[in-house]
Write an enzyme that holds these catalytic residues in place. Structure first.
Site, PDB file in Angstrom:
ATOM      1  N   TYR A  57      -9.411  -2.809  -8.971  1.00 11.39           N
ATOM      2  CA  TYR A  57      -8.459  -3.938  -8.831  1.00 11.39           C
ATOM      3  C   TYR A  57      -8.051  -5.292 -10.330  1.00 11.39           C
ATOM      4  CZ  TYR A  57     -10.554  -2.709  -4.135  1.00 11.39           C
ATOM      5  OH  TYR A  57     -10.877  -1.956  -3.221  1.00 11.39           O
ATOM      6  N   HIS A 123     -16.511   4.762  -5.620  1.00  9.79           N
ATOM      7  CA  HIS A 123     -14.866   4.471  -5.428  1.00  9.79           C
ATOM      8  C   HIS A 123     -14.025   5.817  -4.538  1.00  9.79           C
ATOM      9  CE1 HIS A 123     -11.394   1.472  -5.367  1.00  9.79           C
ATOM     10  NE2 HIS A 123     -11.299   2.230  -4.210  1.00  9.79           N
ATOM     11  N   PRO A 203      -7.666  -3.107   7.650  1.00 12.37           N
ATOM     12  CA  PRO A 203      -7.766  -2.399   9.116  1.00 12.37           C
ATOM     13  C   PRO A 203      -6.817  -3.079   9.943  1.00 12.37           C
ATOM     14  CG  PRO A 203      -9.047  -4.677   8.247  1.00 12.37           C
ATOM     15  CD  PRO A 203      -8.159  -3.864   7.217  1.00 12.37           C
ATOM     16  N   GLY A 205      -3.130  -1.856   8.997  1.00  9.73           N
ATOM     17  CA  GLY A 205      -2.446  -1.353   8.318  1.00  9.73           C
ATOM     18  C   GLY A 205      -1.684  -0.996   7.045  1.00  9.73           C
ATOM     19  N   ARG A 206      -1.960  -2.077   6.195  1.00 12.66           N
ATOM     20  CA  ARG A 206      -1.528  -2.949   5.181  1.00 12.66           C
ATOM     21  C   ARG A 206      -0.298  -3.277   5.094  1.00 12.66           C
ATOM     22  NH1 ARG A 206      -3.671   0.959   0.852  1.00 12.66           N
ATOM     23  NH2 ARG A 206      -4.647   2.790   1.932  1.00 12.66           N
ATOM     24  N   PHE A 208       0.893  -3.097   8.771  1.00 17.13           N
ATOM     25  CA  PHE A 208       1.844  -3.124   9.890  1.00 17.13           C
ATOM     26  C   PHE A 208       1.143  -3.646  10.278  1.00 17.13           C
ATOM     27  CE2 PHE A 208       2.186   0.156  12.883  1.00 17.13           C
ATOM     28  CZ  PHE A 208       4.260   0.272  12.623  1.00 17.13           C
ATOM     29  N   ALA A 210       0.589  -6.291  11.280  1.00 24.07           N
ATOM     30  CA  ALA A 210       0.342  -7.817  11.376  1.00 24.07           C
ATOM     31  C   ALA A 210       1.970  -8.204  10.903  1.00 24.07           C
ATOM     32  CB  ALA A 210      -0.264  -8.296   9.738  1.00 24.07           C
TER      33      ALA A 210
END
Length: 338
Positions: A57, A123, A203, A205-206, A208, A210
């Site tokens: 990251y 990972h 959780p 959906g990237r 989607f 939200a």
């Protein structure tokens, strides 16, 4: 707000953790240091005590920021990071050789500014290294006191069982949401059987589930959704938007936002499931945290299960290179469309 903690390897954590990828890359420009530290500090103030970062990251930058945020609050945090997946000469690589895992752990400890990492994941699987060798190296890190628990990410039930035979696996991180149901094929049950926590990433959906983008074509050039996730493509995305109508209706009935509904749904799927939404927004952080107190009826969970049945999602979850890098189970219809 009274919320019952969940556990990872016996350690209690708030039921909703914080994924720390977004603060440095993935869905747009990285946050500046001041705002990132403010977000991480606010998470700790709220009682969100599970922070999940990784070597890759921001090429280590996320670990550095998390380390600064927890420097005076180490006892408040269940700290997770990941190895194996990293960058070399500007290219993404997989390296799960035992010597590489040990070297990566030392580098993570230095960036995080800690003596021990609570949960250290592989990972991704490395097809060139037997999982037993990699987990053997991680178990040596446990013996050395550098990590407390071992985790895996984006692997299926077969690799989980092989790994667990070498050393107990405290957590399996997999993408899991209303929009991505693949863990239900096998790995969720394997986790339940072995006492392994399923850590659900993406959780909502990237985004989607939200704040769905009106036009994915307008994503920032650094936003991976425009490159690596076919469900956001111009040809697939419009077909997915209709799925949100039922989610909005259920959220209204439950008295919560769609993002909170999505998080509450993951929590309803088992006591061994812990979602880790990521965000760069203080408002979304607080909204996500409050989802820990949202309870859905079994009827609503079943209704959402049916409405978001796996075959209704338009497009694969990963591009072909992304799918090739994971070992998660696929549905037969997904294999047929590959």
């Amino acid at each position: 707000m009274s919320v019952t903690p969940r556990t990872i390897g016996g350690d209690p954590v708030y039921p909703i953790g914080l994924g720390c990828m977004n603060i440095t890359h993935a869905y747009g420009p990285p946050m500046d240091e001041g705002n990132a530290l403010k977000l991480l500090g606010r998470a700790l103030d709220l009682g969100c005590n599970f922070l999940d970062t990784a070597t890759i990251y921001g090429a280590g930058r996320s670990e550095e920021l998390v380390g600064k945020a927890i420097s005076e609050r180490r006892g408040d945090v269940f700290l997770a990071s990941k190895c194996v997946l990293s960058f070399k000469d500007g290219k993404r690589i997989l390296d799960a050789r035992p010597e590489s895992i040990k070297k990566a752990c030392d580098a993570s400890l230095k960036r995080l500014g800690v003596d021990m990492i609570d949960l250290y994941y592989m990972h991704r699987p490395d097809p060139n290294v037997p999982i037993e060798e990699s987990v053997g190296a991680l178990s040596e890190l446990v013996d050395a006191g550098k990590i407390r628990m071992i985790g895996l990410s984006e692997m299926g039930a077969g690799l989980l069982r092989r790994a667990h035979a070498v050393h107990p696996i405290a957590a399996m991180q997999s993408e899991y949401s209303l929009w991505v149901r693949n863990p239900e094929i096998a790995v969720m049950d394997a986790c339940r059987e072995l006492g392994t926590t399923l850590v659900a990433f993406s959780p909502v959906g990237r985004g989607f589930l939200a704040d769905p983008p009106a036009d994915p074509a307008r994503f920032h050039e650094s936003d991976m959704r425009g490159m690596a996730f076919p469900r956001f493509s111009a040809e697939n995305y419009p077909g997915n938007l209709s799925l949100l109508d039922e989610a909005r209706a259920c959220a209204k009935e439950a008295g919560c936002s769609v993002a909170q509904l999505a998080l509450a749904w993951t929590l309803a799927k088992g006591e061994h499931v812990i979602p880790i939404p990521g965000t760069t927004s203080l408002a979304h952080l607080e909204e996500n945290h409050r989802a820990g107190a949202v309870s859905l009826t079994p009827d609503m969970v079943a209704r959402l299960d049916a409405h978001f049945s796996p075959e209704k999602a338009v497009g694969p979850r990963y591009s072909p290179p992304g799918q090739a890098s994971v070992d998660t189970e696929q549905y037969e219809f997904e294999k047929a469309g590959a």
